[in-house]
Design an enzyme around this catalytic site. Structure first.
Site, mmCIF file in Angstrom:
data_model
loop_
_atom_site.group_PDB
_atom_site.id
_atom_site.type_symbol
_atom_site.label_atom_id
_atom_site.label_comp_id
_atom_site.label_asym_id
_atom_site.label_seq_id
_atom_site.Cartn_x
_atom_site.Cartn_y
_atom_site.Cartn_z
ATOM 1 N N LYS A 192 0.863 -1.189 0.000
ATOM 2 C CA LYS A 192 0.000 0.000 0.000
ATOM 3 C C LYS A 192 0.895 1.234 0.000
ATOM 4 C CE LYS A 192 -1.932 3.013 2.356
ATOM 5 N NZ LYS A 192 -1.869 4.143 1.423
ATOM 6 N N GLU A 267 9.112 0.759 11.018
ATOM 7 C CA GLU A 267 10.256 1.656 10.745
ATOM 8 C C GLU A 267 9.703 3.068 10.782
ATOM 9 O OE1 GLU A 267 13.368 0.853 10.274
ATOM 10 O OE2 GLU A 267 13.083 -1.315 10.251
ATOM 11 N N CYS A 301 14.155 9.497 6.642
ATOM 12 C CA CYS A 301 13.967 9.180 8.069
ATOM 13 C C CYS A 301 15.281 9.264 8.825
ATOM 14 C CB CYS A 301 13.380 7.781 8.200
ATOM 15 S SG CYS A 301 14.384 6.537 7.379
ATOM 16 N N GLU A 398 10.488 16.009 14.639
ATOM 17 C CA GLU A 398 10.874 15.672 13.267
ATOM 18 C C GLU A 398 10.210 16.668 12.319
ATOM 19 O OE1 GLU A 398 9.172 12.126 11.361
ATOM 20 O OE2 GLU A 398 11.187 11.625 10.678
HETATM 21 P P1 NAD Z 1 2.536 8.334 7.346
HETATM 22 O O1 NAD Z 1 2.720 7.601 8.629
HETATM 23 O O2 NAD Z 1 1.597 9.469 7.324
HETATM 24 O O3 NAD Z 1 2.031 7.323 6.200
HETATM 25 C C1 NAD Z 1 2.747 6.163 5.869
HETATM 26 C C2 NAD Z 1 1.816 5.191 5.157
HETATM 27 O O4 NAD Z 1 0.814 4.756 6.080
HETATM 28 C C3 NAD Z 1 1.059 5.774 3.957
HETATM 29 O O5 NAD Z 1 0.977 4.806 2.938
HETATM 30 C C4 NAD Z 1 -0.320 6.051 4.548
HETATM 31 O O6 NAD Z 1 -1.338 6.071 3.584
HETATM 32 C C5 NAD Z 1 -0.461 4.877 5.489
HETATM 33 N N1 NAD Z 1 -1.445 5.056 6.587
HETATM 34 C C6 NAD Z 1 -1.854 6.215 7.171
HETATM 35 N N2 NAD Z 1 -2.754 5.947 8.131
HETATM 36 C C7 NAD Z 1 -2.922 4.603 8.179
HETATM 37 C C8 NAD Z 1 -3.699 3.720 8.972
HETATM 38 N N3 NAD Z 1 -4.499 4.168 9.954
HETATM 39 N N4 NAD Z 1 -3.615 2.389 8.750
HETATM 40 C C9 NAD Z 1 -2.797 1.913 7.783
HETATM 41 N N5 NAD Z 1 -2.037 2.700 6.988
HETATM 42 C C10 NAD Z 1 -2.089 4.031 7.193
HETATM 43 O O7 NAD Z 1 4.010 8.757 6.878
HETATM 44 P P2 NAD Z 1 4.434 9.662 5.631
HETATM 45 O O8 NAD Z 1 4.040 11.071 5.940
HETATM 46 O O9 NAD Z 1 3.965 9.022 4.376
HETATM 47 O O10 NAD Z 1 6.040 9.500 5.686
HETATM 48 C C11 NAD Z 1 6.877 10.261 6.469
HETATM 49 C C12 NAD Z 1 7.240 9.523 7.753
HETATM 50 O O11 NAD Z 1 7.825 8.261 7.445
HETATM 51 C C13 NAD Z 1 8.280 10.253 8.571
HETATM 52 O O12 NAD Z 1 7.922 10.231 9.931
HETATM 53 C C14 NAD Z 1 9.546 9.444 8.351
HETATM 54 O O13 NAD Z 1 10.516 9.548 9.370
HETATM 55 C C15 NAD Z 1 9.005 8.066 8.240
HETATM 56 N N6 NAD Z 1 9.954 7.178 7.557
HETATM 57 C C16 NAD Z 1 10.639 6.235 8.292
HETATM 58 C C17 NAD Z 1 11.582 5.421 7.666
HETATM 59 C C18 NAD Z 1 12.367 4.359 8.440
HETATM 60 O O14 NAD Z 1 12.940 3.468 7.810
HETATM 61 N N7 NAD Z 1 12.438 4.431 9.762
HETATM 62 C C19 NAD Z 1 11.824 5.562 6.293
HETATM 63 C C20 NAD Z 1 11.121 6.536 5.591
HETATM 64 C C21 NAD Z 1 10.181 7.335 6.225
#
Ligand code: NAD
Length: 494
Positions: A192, A267, A301, A398
């Site tokens: 997804k 992650e 991240c 962040e």
């Molecule tokens: P997000 O948490 O808003 O969304 C991530 C994914 O989760 C998207 O596909 C979103 O549609 C989905 N999602 C949202 N609500 C959900 C729910 N209730 N149930 C299931 N899926 C749901 O994150 P973002 O804004 O897309 O990305 C940025 C964040 O990702 C930052 O905090 C960044 O640090 C983190 N990140 C972490 C890593 C790592 O390896 N630790 C790598 C890249 C990004």
């Protein structure tokens, strides 16, 4: 067709989820635009899945898993098909890189070298694990009844249907971080992507089918996180959730997964420190800050976002860093001469600018940047915040944008206290040539990865993940592969 012609044709379609080896034929669900962050113009559109479509995709993935064409295939056959898949992604690399730059905004250089190039290396590494999964033979100590003899061993078995939920910052690469170990182990997977960046993984799904991955084994669910994502995580036939995204959503996902005892790995976010020691080479540290802090506009991240500098070095470091940041060329990712490109969306641009406003109100000094430039897309100027203090939001939250917070320290003990006094613990870096000091400090830092004189490399063979609220579990390496399996103990009387 040239890569540009293929990209143009692909963008002209209205895309849907990918199920049973082809685009979904479901006709219900809102159609939304995919925007180019460099122009704020719509470039394509996708239809969002509703709940019933989630059920259909999970059924397809589960049926493929149970049928065994992939899950019980010879490991060497899985490896061969996955290597062919990697070859196809490499062969279509230019097309995928252009598509990624168009939907996500990133530099075409980064799209080519990291999003595609790095991912292809990762794909080949993970393909090799298909033939290297192993168990152990074990002696048992308590034979029942007395005198009985047993041969006992363990075997690794594919966990089942995996839900891979990925963010928008490296949409293709992070999806492949989940697809490859899942497929190497024999799982079925449903990816997804973020609704903001759904395109490249849809193209990659077509390439997986072309490589020989059976229909139903690799599916893509296009939908909103709160609707389709939540329904996927809660589905009883999903056996594992591998999530990358924000800490806030990660907590919701862990809570939902536990209701069915669905396995999960998270992650999550980071607020990653760089610590310059007194002997740090300033020129290298400034170059390292640009690479570690501003790559992909800081939407990484692992990005360095708080930089601890001894008081005595602060003025020189801030001056050199501000001059370097001030000279960076801003523009669309497809222009190869640019160094700073748009952030992913209008919403995210607003969030970064709000953080900058708060930093000013709390007393930080903007030495360069600080605003949106006068360009049509979702840009934020690369920004250095000096005089940041430990209690300020710019040192603790962040921001996920091109913003570098500089914090002065008196003693290394004080610096390590500030480094660890954070809800996050993803990465950190030390900048010094004093090996003894570095070796003393490494065990004191609460972070999943510590670099010395660098703040960037991730490698398929090096476990990556977070301490504290930066996550649960690790990606990369043997442990990450094993997290897509269940461990079965077998005990045979003879
Ligand atoms: P997000 O948490 O808003 O969304 C991530 C994914 O989760 C998207 O596909 C979103 O549609 C989905 N999602 C949202 N609500 C959900 C729910 N209730 N149930 C299931 N899926 C749901 O994150 P973002 O804004 O897309 O990305 C940025 C964040 O990702 C930052 O905090 C960044 O640090 C983190 N990140 C972490 C890593 C790592 O390896 N630790 C790598 C890249 C990004």
């Amino acid at each position: 067709m040239t890569p540009l012609e293929t990209v143009t044709r692909f963008l002209s379609l209205t895309h849907s989820s990918f199920v049973d080896g082809q685009p979904s034929t479901a006709s219900r669900g809102d159609v939304i635009a995919v925007n180019d962050p460099a122009s704020a113009q719509a470039i394509s559109q996708v239809r969002l899945a509703e709940r019933e479509e989630v059920d259909r995709i999970v059924e397809s993935a589960r049926a493929a898993f149970v049928a065994g064409t992939w899950s019980r295939a010879r490991p060497a056959d899985r490896e061969r098909i996955l290597l062919r898949f990697a070859d196809l992604v490499e062969a279509h690399g230019e097309e995928l890189a252009q598509l990624e730059t168009l939907e996500q905004g990133k530099s075409i250089h980064i799209a080519r070298a990291i999003e595609v190039g790095g991912a292809v290396e990762y794909m080949r590494y993970m393909a090799g694990w298909a033939t290297k999964l192993e168990g152990q033979t074990l002696d048992v100590s308590i034979p029942v009844p007395t005198g009985a003899r047993y041969n006992a061993y363990t075997r690794r078995e594919a966990v089942g249907v995996v839900a891979g939920i990925v963010p928008w910052n490296f949409p293709l690469m992070i999806a492949l971080w989940k697809i490859m170990p899942a497929l190497a182990c024999g799982c079925s997977i449903i990816i997804k992507p973020s609704e903001e960046t759904p395109l490249t993984v849809l193209r990659v799904a077509e390439l997986a089918i072309e490589a020989g991955v059976p229909p139903g084994v690799f599916n893509v669910l296009i939908g909103r996180g709160s609707v389709a994502g939540a329904a996927l995580v809660a589905h009883p036939n999903v056996s594992k959730v591998s999530f990358t995204g924000s800490t806030a959503i990660g907590k919701q996902i862990g809570t939902a997964a536990l209701q069915n005892m669905t396995r999960f790995s998270l992650e999550l976010g980071g607020k990653n420190p760089m610590v310059l020691l007194q002997d740090a080479d300033l020129e290298k540290a400034v170059a390292g800050t640009l690479m570690g802090g501003l790559l992909n506009q800081g939407q990484v991240c692992a990005a360095a976002s708080r930089i601890y500098v001894p008081h005595a070095l602060k003025a020189d470091y801030v001056e050199a860093l501000s001059a370097a940041v001030n000279g960076m060329k801003i523009g669309p990712g497809l222009d190869p001469t640019t160094q700073i490109n748009p952030v992913v969306s209008r919403r995210h641009q607003g969030s970064v600018l709000q953080h900058l406003e708060l930093a000013r109100q709390q007393g930080a000094t903007v030495t360069t940047g600080g605003n949106a430039p006068d360009l049509p897309g979702y840009y934020v100027q690369p920004t250095v915040l000096a005089n940041v203090e430990h209690h300020m939001a710019a040192a603790r939250e962040e921001i996920f944008g091109p913003v570098l917070s500089v914090i002065a320290y008196d003693s290394l003990d004080e610096a390590i206290h500030m480094v660890n006094d954070s809800q996050y613990g993803l990465t950190a870096s030390l900048w010094t040539n004093d090996l003894t000091r570095a070796m003393d400090l490494i065990p004191r830092i609460e972070a999943g990865t510590v670099w010395v004189n660098s703040h960037v490399p991730v490698d398929p063979n090096l476990p990556f993940g977070g301490y504290k609220q930066s996550g649960i579990g690790r990606e990369f390496g043997r442990g990450a592969v094993e997290a897509f399996t269940e461990l079965k103990s077998v005990c045979i009387a003879y």
